[in-house]
Every structure is written in C-alpha cells, then in structure tokens.
Motif scaffolding. Sequence first.
Motif, PDB file in Angstrom:
ATOM      1  N   ASP A  51       0.918  -1.377   0.203  1.00  0.00           N
ATOM      2  CA  ASP A  51      -0.080   0.103   0.147  1.00  0.00           C
ATOM      3  C   ASP A  51       0.955   1.449  -0.096  1.00  0.00           C
ATOM      4  O   ASP A  51       0.306   2.318  -0.299  1.00  0.00           O
ATOM      5  N   THR A  52       2.035   1.127   0.444  1.00  0.00           N
ATOM      6  CA  THR A  52       2.939   2.216   0.520  1.00  0.00           C
ATOM      7  C   THR A  52       3.298   2.994  -1.053  1.00  0.00           C
ATOM      8  O   THR A  52       3.585   4.094  -1.142  1.00  0.00           O
ATOM      9  N   LEU A  53       3.063   2.021  -1.928  1.00  0.00           N
ATOM     10  CA  LEU A  53       3.358   2.404  -3.229  1.00  0.00           C
ATOM     11  C   LEU A  53       2.248   3.333  -3.689  1.00  0.00           C
ATOM     12  O   LEU A  53       2.508   4.074  -4.784  1.00  0.00           O
ATOM     13  N   ASP A  54       1.066   3.310  -3.418  1.00  0.00           N
ATOM     14  CA  ASP A  54       0.056   3.894  -3.733  1.00  0.00           C
ATOM     15  C   ASP A  54      -0.126   5.395  -3.216  1.00  0.00           C
ATOM     16  O   ASP A  54      -0.646   6.252  -3.895  1.00  0.00           O
ATOM     17  N   ASP A  55       0.385   5.676  -2.171  1.00  0.00           N
ATOM     18  CA  ASP A  55       0.518   6.968  -1.443  1.00  0.00           C
ATOM     19  C   ASP A  55       1.802   7.432  -1.594  1.00  0.00           C
ATOM     20  O   ASP A  55       2.855   7.061  -0.838  1.00  0.00           O
ATOM     21  N   PRO A  56       2.189   8.486  -2.366  1.00  0.00           N
ATOM     22  CA  PRO A  56       3.630   9.118  -2.355  1.00  0.00           C
ATOM     23  C   PRO A  56       3.979   9.839  -1.018  1.00  0.00           C
ATOM     24  O   PRO A  56       5.225   9.776  -0.997  1.00  0.00           O
ATOM     25  N   ASP A  57       3.055   9.988  -0.337  1.00  0.00           N
ATOM     26  CA  ASP A  57       3.478  10.808   0.907  1.00  0.00           C
ATOM     27  C   ASP A  57       4.222   9.744   1.729  1.00  0.00           C
ATOM     28  O   ASP A  57       4.793  10.071   2.631  1.00  0.00           O
TER      29      ASP A  57
END
Length: 89
Positions: A51-57
């Motif tokens: 999921d971290t790849l979906d949110d650039p933040d």
Amino acid sequence: MTRADLDGFIACYRSGRRHERAETERFRRYAYADLIACDKINLDIFWLKDDTLDDPDLLPPPDEIAAEIGENLEAALDRFRKVALSLQA
C-alpha cells in the motif's frame, strides 16, 4: 538477498513432500490451466500489495531513494567485477 530471506518459502515448499504443502499468504498454488489461460502466459503473479506504493506521501524522499539505488548498483557492479575476475583466472 540471504538464505534467511527464503526461509518462509522453503518451509512452505516442502521439497520431496509435496502432499504436505499448504497455502499461506505468501505461498499459493496455481493450476497449469489457470496460468496458460492468462494473457501472454506471464508468470509475474502478484497477490500481495504494498500500500505504500499507492501513496507518494508514504515513500521516502527522492534523495534517499536515489542513494539506495546508487548503493544497490555499486554493490551489483562490485559483485560482477568479482565474477569477471574469477572467470579470467
């Protein structure tokens, strides 16, 4: 990558004891018919999602990513040079 990185797979794979294999979150069986039914018969099977790849933040800063890429490339080049030297001997 070290041997420890593969311990989970090895435990699930159960070489020589296929009848004891069990699916887990990280190890799944796929029927041959299902694989060849896929477009272009691609074995890149992804069911785990980061999921971290979906949110650039949630990604590290670009300079950290670039530094890590550089370190990985330098390590790979060093390993390649060692292989090349061993082949010359």
